[in-house]
Write an enzyme that holds these catalytic residues in place. Sequence first.
Site, PDB file in Angstrom:
ATOM      1  N   VAL A  60       1.030  -1.292  -0.073  1.00 52.76           N
ATOM      2  CA  VAL A  60       0.159   0.005   0.035  1.00 52.76           C
ATOM      3  C   VAL A  60       0.898   1.197   0.051  1.00 52.76           C
ATOM      4  O   VAL A  60       0.279   2.175  -0.539  1.00 52.76           O
ATOM      5  CB  VAL A  60      -1.076   0.032   1.330  1.00 52.76           C
ATOM      6  N   TYR A 151       4.695   5.479  15.074  1.00 54.57           N
ATOM      7  CA  TYR A 151       3.502   4.487  14.990  1.00 54.57           C
ATOM      8  C   TYR A 151       2.503   5.559  15.351  1.00 54.57           C
ATOM      9  O   TYR A 151       1.426   5.487  14.695  1.00 54.57           O
ATOM     10  CB  TYR A 151       3.544   3.343  15.680  1.00 54.57           C
ATOM     11  N   ALA A 153       2.139   8.811  15.567  1.00 54.00           N
ATOM     12  CA  ALA A 153       1.945  10.046  14.560  1.00 54.00           C
ATOM     13  C   ALA A 153       1.319   9.764  13.503  1.00 54.00           C
ATOM     14  O   ALA A 153       0.374  10.200  12.764  1.00 54.00           O
ATOM     15  CB  ALA A 153       3.233  10.676  14.695  1.00 54.00           C
TER      16      ALA A 153
HETATM   17  N1  LIG Z   1      -3.273  -5.981  16.889  1.00 54.07           N
HETATM   18  C1  LIG Z   1      -3.360  -4.727  17.468  1.00 54.07           C
HETATM   19  O1  LIG Z   1      -2.933  -4.893  18.583  1.00 54.07           O
HETATM   20  C2  LIG Z   1      -3.713  -3.584  16.984  1.00 54.07           C
HETATM   21  C3  LIG Z   1      -4.037  -2.441  17.828  1.00 54.07           C
HETATM   22  C4  LIG Z   1      -4.243  -1.147  17.123  1.00 54.07           C
HETATM   23  C5  LIG Z   1      -4.309  -0.988  15.746  1.00 54.07           C
HETATM   24  N2  LIG Z   1      -4.159  -2.003  14.971  1.00 54.07           N
HETATM   25  C6  LIG Z   1      -4.121  -1.884  13.405  1.00 54.07           C
HETATM   26  O2  LIG Z   1      -4.845  -2.683  12.988  1.00 54.07           O
HETATM   27  C7  LIG Z   1      -4.554  -2.910  11.657  1.00 54.07           C
HETATM   28  C8  LIG Z   1      -4.455  -4.601  11.319  1.00 54.07           C
HETATM   29  O3  LIG Z   1      -3.570  -4.925  12.096  1.00 54.07           O
HETATM   30  P1  LIG Z   1      -3.516  -6.472  12.788  1.00 54.07           P
HETATM   31  O4  LIG Z   1      -3.524  -6.691  14.126  1.00 54.07           O
HETATM   32  O5  LIG Z   1      -4.744  -7.348  12.140  1.00 54.07           O
HETATM   33  O6  LIG Z   1      -2.159  -7.028  12.016  1.00 54.07           O
HETATM   34  P2  LIG Z   1      -1.590  -8.127  11.342  1.00 54.07           P
HETATM   35  O7  LIG Z   1      -0.205  -8.052  11.309  1.00 54.07           O
HETATM   36  O8  LIG Z   1      -2.258  -9.600  11.803  1.00 54.07           O
HETATM   37  O9  LIG Z   1      -2.035  -8.020   9.912  1.00 54.07           O
HETATM   38  C9  LIG Z   1      -1.564  -6.950   9.294  1.00 54.07           C
HETATM   39  C10 LIG Z   1      -1.337  -7.155   7.629  1.00 54.07           C
HETATM   40  O10 LIG Z   1      -0.960  -6.178   6.901  1.00 54.07           O
HETATM   41  C11 LIG Z   1      -0.058  -6.499   5.984  1.00 54.07           C
HETATM   42  N3  LIG Z   1       0.919  -5.529   5.496  1.00 54.07           N
HETATM   43  C12 LIG Z   1       1.802  -4.969   6.272  1.00 54.07           C
HETATM   44  N4  LIG Z   1       2.317  -4.046   5.682  1.00 54.07           N
HETATM   45  C13 LIG Z   1       1.700  -3.895   4.390  1.00 54.07           C
HETATM   46  C14 LIG Z   1       1.800  -3.115   3.263  1.00 54.07           C
HETATM   47  N5  LIG Z   1       2.810  -2.293   3.102  1.00 54.07           N
HETATM   48  N6  LIG Z   1       1.139  -3.305   2.160  1.00 54.07           N
HETATM   49  C15 LIG Z   1      -0.018  -4.225   2.298  1.00 54.07           C
HETATM   50  N7  LIG Z   1       0.086  -5.061   3.343  1.00 54.07           N
HETATM   51  C16 LIG Z   1       0.791  -4.717   4.445  1.00 54.07           C
HETATM   52  C17 LIG Z   1       0.776  -7.804   6.629  1.00 54.07           C
HETATM   53  O11 LIG Z   1       1.232  -8.516   5.766  1.00 54.07           O
HETATM   54  C18 LIG Z   1      -0.603  -8.522   7.528  1.00 54.07           C
HETATM   55  O12 LIG Z   1      -0.993  -9.513   6.802  1.00 54.07           O
HETATM   56  C19 LIG Z   1      -3.145  -2.171  11.599  1.00 54.07           C
HETATM   57  O13 LIG Z   1      -3.378  -0.996  10.815  1.00 54.07           O
HETATM   58  C20 LIG Z   1      -2.750  -2.147  12.925  1.00 54.07           C
HETATM   59  O14 LIG Z   1      -1.982  -0.944  13.207  1.00 54.07           O
HETATM   60  C21 LIG Z   1      -3.699  -3.174  15.502  1.00 54.07           C
END
Ligand SMILES: NC(=O)c1ccc[n+]([C@@H]2O[C@H](COP(=O)([O-])OP(=O)(O)OC[C@H]3O[C@@H](n4cnc5c(N)ncnc54)[C@H](O)[C@@H]3O)[C@@H](O)[C@H]2O)c1
Length: 249
Positions: A60, A151, A153
Site C-alpha cells: 500500500v 506509529y 503519529a
Molecule cells: N493488533 C493490534 O493490537 C492493533 C491495535 C491497534 C491497531 N491495529 C491496527 O490494525 C490493523 C491490522 O492489524 P492486525 O493486528 O490485524 O495486524 P496483522 O499483522 O495480523 O495484519 C496486518 C497485515 O498487513 C499486511 N501489511 C503490512 N504492511 C503492508 C503493506 N505495506 N502493504 C500491504 N499489506 C501490508 C501484513 O502482511 C499483514 O497481513 C493495522 O493497521 C494495525 O496498525 C492493530
Amino acid sequence: MAGVSLITGAGSGIGRQTAISLGQAGDAVAVADIDEAAARKTADAIVGTGGIAAAYALDVADPAAVADVAGAVVRDLGPVERAVNLAGILGFADVEDITDEDWSGMMAVHAGGTFHVCRAVLPGMVERRRGAVVNTASVFALRGQAGATHYAAAKAAVIAFSKSVAREKAPFGVRVNVVSPGPVDTPFFGRGMSGDELDAVRRERAKTIPLGAIARTGQVSSVIVFLLGDGAAHMTGQVVSVDGGETMR
Ligand SMILES: NC(=O)c1ccc[n+]([C@@H]2O[C@H](COP(=O)([O-])OP(=O)(O)OC[C@H]3O[C@@H](n4cnc5c(N)ncnc54)[C@H](O)[C@@H]3O)[C@@H](O)[C@H]2O)c1
C-alpha cells in the site's frame, strides 16, 4: 451486502477476519496484502465456503501499485463499494533511536497507504453517489505511546485525513469512518515475542483495560462491518474505539 469490498492487510489478523465476514455477508471481496500467499489463503477461505474473492499482492506504500490493483479489482469483480484500510506495521524505539527510514516507512504504510487507497477508490464511489470506507487508527494515536511515537503519529495522521475526507465526500453520499482498536490478539500484537513472553504481556496489558481483556479479531471486524453497512448510514467522520474501554472520550 452484495457489492464489492477491497480490504488491505487482509492476509492476517483483523483484515483476514473482516474479509471473511464480508464474504459471508455476500460481498465479492478483493483481498489485498503485501504477503501474497497470505492474501491467497484468505481468498481461498472465502471461496471455500461459497463466497466470491480474489487475492492481490499489494504494497500500500507504493502509489502506482495501489492504482494498478484498484483498476484490476474493478475489472475482475466490479466497482468498489466498500474499502477497509487495515495494512499495518508496528515498531518500537525511543524517539532518538528512530531512523529516517523507520519514520518514513511508518508514515508511508499507514498515512500513505490509507491515502493511496482512498484516492483510488473514492472517485468511483462519488460517481455512483454511494460508498463507505473504514480506516484504522489505534489507541496509541488517541492517548500517545512512549516508545512508538512514529506509529502513534502515523495513526493520528490517519484520523485527521479520514475526518477531512469524510467532510469532503459527505455531499456525495460517501461515508468515511475510523476504527480505533486497543490491543487485539493478532500476530501484530505478539510480533517478536516468545510464547511465555506473549502470555505475560497479554496479562499485563489486560490489566489496563476496563473490560479486562485484549480483543479478539472478530470483536473489531464486527464493528468495521457495521460501519460499512446501512446500519451506520448516518455516521461519517467518526473515530470508533474498540478497546475495552481504555479510552473513554
Ligand atoms: N493488533 C493490534 O493490537 C492493533 C491495535 C491497534 C491497531 N491495529 C491496527 O490494525 C490493523 C491490522 O492489524 P492486525 O493486528 O490485524 O495486524 P496483522 O499483522 O495480523 O495484519 C496486518 C497485515 O498487513 C499486511 N501489511 C503490512 N504492511 C503492508 C503493506 N505495506 N502493504 C500491504 N499489506 C501490508 C501484513 O502482511 C499483514 O497481513 C493495522 O493497521 C494495525 O496498525 C492493530
